[in-house]
Structures are given as C-alpha cells and as structure tokens.
Design an enzyme around this catalytic site. Structure first.
Site, PDB file in Angstrom:
ATOM      1  N   GLU A 276       0.809  -1.224   0.000  1.00  0.00           N
ATOM      2  CA  GLU A 276       0.000   0.000   0.000  1.00  0.00           C
ATOM      3  C   GLU A 276       0.845   1.279   0.000  1.00  0.00           C
ATOM      4  OE1 GLU A 276      -2.735  -0.246   3.264  1.00  0.00           O
ATOM      5  OE2 GLU A 276      -4.018  -1.636   2.203  1.00  0.00           O
TER       6      GLU A 276
ATOM      7  N   GLU B 154      -6.709  -7.917   0.243  1.00  0.00           N
ATOM      8  CA  GLU B 154      -7.032  -7.839   1.673  1.00  0.00           C
ATOM      9  C   GLU B 154      -8.479  -7.425   1.851  1.00  0.00           C
ATOM     10  OE1 GLU B 154      -4.763  -5.071   4.013  1.00  0.00           O
ATOM     11  OE2 GLU B 154      -2.892  -5.671   3.090  1.00  0.00           O
TER      12      GLU B 154
HETATM   13  C1  GAL Z   1      -4.226  -2.463   5.298  1.00  0.00           C
HETATM   14  C2  GAL Z   1      -2.781  -2.877   5.449  1.00  0.00           C
HETATM   15  C3  GAL Z   1      -2.642  -4.052   6.388  1.00  0.00           C
HETATM   16  C4  GAL Z   1      -3.420  -3.811   7.650  1.00  0.00           C
HETATM   17  C5  GAL Z   1      -4.842  -3.470   7.297  1.00  0.00           C
HETATM   18  C6  GAL Z   1      -5.705  -3.195   8.498  1.00  0.00           C
HETATM   19  O1  GAL Z   1      -4.420  -1.205   4.746  1.00  0.00           O
HETATM   20  O2  GAL Z   1      -2.223  -3.242   4.214  1.00  0.00           O
HETATM   21  O3  GAL Z   1      -1.283  -4.275   6.675  1.00  0.00           O
HETATM   22  O4  GAL Z   1      -2.840  -2.765   8.347  1.00  0.00           O
HETATM   23  O5  GAL Z   1      -4.869  -2.320   6.500  1.00  0.00           O
HETATM   24  O6  GAL Z   1      -7.008  -2.841   8.116  1.00  0.00           O
END
Ligand code: GAL
Length: 641
Positions: free
Chosen positions: A147, A303
């Site tokens: 990110e 994710e």
């Molecule tokens: C994302 C990030 C992850 C974790 C997640 C929590 O943006 O890539 O590492 O922090 O958020 O929601």
C-alpha cells in the site's frame, strides 16, 4: 494457478508465533478452505536482525509447511517497513514531512522513496528472497511492498523533483508560463528555487500547477521505487506474476497499474457500520469496477476484513459471503483477508481475523470464511472469466486533484467522488457492469462513455472523446467540465474547452443553486449546480424553469458523426438519473438484464455464466430473475444462479 483457481487466504505473520502455532495454523487453514497465505510483508527485521545478519530459517520452514499442506504463498518484499537498525544507521532512509522535519523511526511506510541507500537495501533483500524462494513450488505471486502512500520532502526528494520538473518543462520560460508564476510574484529565476508545496500557512500552497506536479511526480517516483524491486524479481523469476496492493486514493494508480502484471486491491467496506446504508455496497462495487477497469482484466482482492473488531458494530450474518461474491462477480480472482490470525499485541491485535485470540474454528467469522472457501471451490469456472463491460465511466485521479485545488466551486458534500457515483448508480441499480477507467484508457470497447465533471482535460482526451462519438458512441458529461489542461492551466476560449465542438454547446456561468426542469413529461428538481449554457448546434432536451436563466438549456444532446454527446447542466437525484440513463441504455443498445432498477440496495452481476444477485439492504427483497422466476434475497445475502 492465478486466473484458474480462486486464491482464498490472507496476510499471515508466522514470525510472531512459534512452531506449534504454525502447525495449528495449517490444520485450521484446511478447515477454513484456505489455499494461500501472504507472507513477509513487514518481516524485514525478522529476516535481517542486524545489518547482514540474516535469519531465513523461519520462512524456509513456513514454505515447507505450505508445500506439505498443499497451499500456496504470495511472497511480499518487506520494503513497506525498514528495520530499526537501518533507520538508526542510515537516517536518510527516514521520511521527512512537509515541514522539512525528518521523522523518527515509527509505525510503517516511513521511508524515503528516493534514498539511494534504501533503494540499494531493498534491491538486495529482494534478490535474496527471489534467489531463495523463486523456484519454490509454493510461490504463486510476488507482492511488492505494501500500500504505497504519502510523500517525503527531504533534500534528496526535492532534488529528484527538480530533475522531474526539468525533464517535463525543458526551459524555465516554459515552466514559468505553465505554472503562471507572474501571479503573486512567484517567478522562478533558477531551477534550484523549485521546492515541494506545503499546506497553509507553512509554505507554498497557492500554485495549483505546482500542487498537481508534485502529486504527479510522487506517483511516478513510486512507480520507480516499485521497479527497483520488480526489476530484480523479473530478472530471477520472469514467470511469476508481480503485483503491489492498492488502497488509498490520493495517487495516480494508472501509472502503477501500467507496470504491475495484475492489479491488486485492499478493500475495507464497513457494511456493518451503518446497516441499510446501501451506498457502501454501491461504493465497494465502484471500486472493484475501477480495479478491473484499470487494465480491463480480472484483478486480485488482496485484503479485506474477515470479521469486525470487538466493540464495533458487528457484521450481520450473510454480509461476509455477499462481500466475497460481490468482489468475485466484479472480476476478482481471489478473496484474501487481513488477517489470518490476530496478533498478540500492538496496533492491529484486535483487527478482524479469521482466527481470533481464542484460537477456535467454531466462531461465526471462521465458519463464514470457511463457507466462502467452499463456494469459491464450487464456482471455480468463474475464476479468470473476463467481464466485457459495454459502459465506461471516467474516474480520473488527476482530474480529482485539479478539482480539489480549484478554490471556486462549492464542493464539500457534492464532491467529485459523489458526482461520479451518482452517474454510476443507475447502472448498478440495473446490474450493468461498468468499467471505471482513467481518461487515458482506450474508449473503443464501449458503447457508452460517461465522464461526470471532467474539469481537467489531459492531452488528447477531448480529441479521443470526439472520435468516440463520431464513430457512433454515446457520451455524457456535465457542468464543470473542460476548464483546465493537465497543468491546471485555464483552457482559454471558455468551457467545456476542447469538448465544445462535440457537445455543441458553450457554457457561460456556473451557478450553485437548485432549480427545476421538465423531462419525459415530468417535472424534476435539480441539485447543487446549474450551468448557464448556450446551444451551438446541440438539441435542447430540457430547460431550467426558475431563476433569471429560466428557459436556458438544462440538458442537451448533440448528434456528431454517428454518435451522440449529452451535456447535463445540473446534478440530479437518483430518480432522475434512473429515468435518464434508462432511456439512454436502451437507445445505445447496451445489454441489460433488467430494463428497470432492481429493489433498493439490490444489484446483480453476470460472470462466467453465473448470475449473482446481491442484497445490501437490511430487509429482504423479492427479485424477478431475467428468466421470469421470482426469488427472495435476504438482507445482506447473495443468490448465485
Ligand atoms: C491495510 C494494510 C494491512 C493492515 C490493514 C488493516 O491497509 O495493508 O497491513 O494494516 O490495513 O485494516
């Protein structure tokens, strides 16, 4: 495997646990129908405890376990968080904020994108990983860094920015002209005077062209930072796909997607936060359609949150599966989570996870994850299937920046983002796939092209729109379009700038005011803006009823070549948009399963020969299928037909 079998799994941090837990993770992963783990994202200090003192043993063992258990690995490079020893020894790797203050070692994504030492260290670590795991049968994809976001204002970055500016503008005269430095005595007499913008009151915030240039530079610098690692990977493992996960929005993602093999995206819609707020469902679809639209290809959902953190509004039963099917039906070839197992401490210890601190498999979250895994196995044919949208909607990051800088129009809740979604909604309501695309993408595959509030015209875009309409396409744009070029420099001669000819209109003044119009024999109230325009050949479909410009055009259509170009002078509510686009969809011959909007909060999508009917509303709805059969879709549920 990518594009053939859905990836189901997520971020895994075995470095925080012992071997007994790893063995338990493997057992649980099978129960959860999980087939992939993403490893290594923030693991640098566990891989290199001190400079040159490596510790790959734990990761070797994880690869062994994944192989033994028939699972795959997405392997990340750890450059999103440098180890503490590195920040101490080489302070230049730390980020400098816009006040020109170097930050302490902290949190993550606190690195300088330009630092030669950081780049060298990243390339070396990437090489070690690629040489060690490149041929490992478990390795299925590379996940470079994590990110990307933010910028660094150190002297190294300032110097790189000056180099970028020189390359783009060639001469100081040209730069002074394009950045309008005669205004407020901002003339540059030497390249060395160029520095990054700062928010008020610290420094330079008033030069819109500088603001856009800095953002554009940072997007390109990030691509360069990505390539520093991706080039090493591609040299060693040319056959393994390379991606980097997209999340925040203040970035020109188009330039990154040009260099990744497959787009990947982190999605955190909180349907549960405001039950019945169907906008969140629509908004998540919009973003998936953007991720697919960027390359007009399936993408990876890297994710999402498998459960709700304690003390927040919990996700209601059913929404998890709907969220998964929404992503998959929009073109995702995966459904991956952050995170597999809750950490024991620190910032994300209570974040949603497949395996909670209780370590159990009979929790609601675990069971729903496991059901998603089973469904993905059952609909394997859908994986990799293309989605050939006939409608494209332009969402342009650069245009977004331009609008944000413009100090005149009353934006606030009527933001660009909301305007764009208002034009997307009528398609979502009918289950019509829309490719959300940047304005530089090809328009040829589409029958309909919608470009709400296209304030900034990037080079050649107006010409390509004109060509699209000439060749039979249907184009829609709105008020506040065609004002500036890519330097945020006014297009003289009046709005909508280079689109005037294809639209057959000229705009004179833009009022921030509600008004009313007649359309299709009905009266409609308009919202927020009223553009006072003159037709220069376009057919006037509706006129404004009120104010001193009563009788002036409110909606026009210009026939140009074999196509049509519409201009909408005001913002409108959902009912009007449904009515307007309903007619346009028919007229343009867009394939639609439904000729009227589905019940509120319900949408559907076709992919790989399956129909997914999803309900984001808090109440059940009856839906008539295209076959004529009637089904009931419960609150937050999906039917796959
Ligand atoms: C994302 C990030 C992850 C974790 C997640 C929590 O943006 O890539 O590492 O922090 O958020 O929601």
């Amino acid at each position: 495997m990518i594009g053939q079998t859905f990836l189901h799994g997520g971020d895994y941090n075995p470095e925080q646990w012992d071997e007994d837990t790893w063995l338990e993770d493997m057992r649980l992963a099978k129960l959860a129908n999980v087939n992939t783990m993403t490893v290594g994202i923030f693991s640098w200090s566990m891989l290199e405890l001190k400079e040159g003192e490596y510790n790959f043993g734990w990761l070797d063992r994880i690869f062994e376990l994944l192989n033994e258990n028939g699972m795959k690995a997405v392997l990340a490079t750890p450059s999103a968080a440098q180890p503490r020893w590195m920040s101490e020894k080489y302070p230049e790797v730390l980020r400098t904020d816009y006040n020109r203050v170097r930050q302490e070692h902290k949190v993550r994504v606190n690195y300088c994108l330009t630092s030669p030492i950081y780049r060298q260290k990243c390339a070396e670590m990437t090489r070690l990983l690629a040489e060690r795991y490149g041929k490992n049968p478990a390795l299925v994809m590379w996940h470079v860094s994590n990110e990307y976001h933010g910028d660094c204002h150190c002297e190294l970055c300032q110097e790189a920015f000056r180099g970028w500016v020189k390359e783009r503008y060639k001469t100081l005269d040209n730069l002074n002209e394009k950045w309008g430095t005669a205004f407020w005595s901002h003339y540059y007499s030497d390249w060395s005077e160029i520095r990054s913008p700062q928010p008020w009151p610290a420094g330079e915030w008033s030069m819109f062209s500088l603001g856009v240039a800095w953002k554009r530079f940072n997007s390109e610098l990030t691509v360069d930072f990505f390539l520093n690692e991706a080039n090493v990977i591609r040299e060693i493992t040319p056959d393994i796909l390379v991606t980097s996960n997209i999340h925040t929005w203040d970035f020109n993602w188009r330039v990154l997607t040009e260099v990744v093999d497959i787009v990947s995206y982190d999605s955190y819609p909180r349907f549960e936060a405001n039950e019945g707020d169907c906008f969140r469902g629509l908004n998540a679809s919009f973003k998936y359609d953007y991720m697919r639209g960027l390359k007009r290809k399936p993408f990876i959902l890297m994710e999402n949150n498998p459960s709700s953190p304690p003390g927040t509004k919990l996700r209601r039963p059913g929404y998890h599966i709907t969220k998964a099917m929404q992503a998959v039906s929009a073109g995702s070839d995966s459904f991956m989570y952050f995170q597999w197992r809750n950490g024991k401490t620190s910032n994300e210890m209570f974040h949603g996870a497949v395996v909670n601190h209780d370590g159990r498999s009979d929790t609601r979250a675990f069971q729903e994850v496991s059901k998603v895994g089973k469904i993905l196995e059952d609909i394997q044919d859908v994986c990799g299937a293309p989605i050939e949208a006939e409608v494209a909607l332009i969402y342009d990051e650069e245009n977004h920046w331009g609008i944000e800088f413009a100090t005149s129009a009353r934006w606030d809740e009527r933001s660009y983002d909301n305007q764009v979604r208002d034009h997307y909604r009528p398609f979502w309501n009918r289950g019509i796939a829309v490719d959300v695309i940047p304005s530089v993408n090809d328009f040829a595959p589409y029958k309909v092209l919608v470009a709400p509030v296209l304030y900034m015209l990037l080079p050649g875009v107006a010409e390509r729109i004109t060509e699209f309409v000439k060749n039979g396409g249907t184009f829609v744009t709105t008020f506040w379009s065609g004002y500036v070029d890519d330097d945020n420099y006014a297009i003289t001669g009046g709005a909508p700038g280079y689109m005037s000819k294809v639209l057959g209109i000229r705009s004179e003044e833009l009022d921030a005011c509600e008004n009313a119009i007649e359309f299709n024999g009905k009266s409609w109230n308009t919202l927020h803006f009223a553009d006072i325009i003159h037709s220069e050949g376009a057919e006037v479909i509706s006129t404004f009823k009120n104010e001193f410009y009563a009788g002036s055009p409110a909606l026009t259509c210009n026939s140009y070549g074999s196509g049509k170009a519409y201009y909408m002078c005001a913002a409108h509510d959902e009912n009007f948009m449904n009515e307007f686009y309903g007619g346009l969809i028919k007229d343009a011959g867009v394939r639609a399963l439904y000729d009227r909007p589905l019940p509120k909060g319900v949408t559907c999508r076709e992919r790989g020969g399956k129909l997914f009917v999803m309900n984001f509303a808090p109440v059940s709805h009856e839906v008539t299928l295209p076959s004529g059969e009637m089904i009931v879709v419960g609150a937050g549920q999906t039917k796959i037909i």
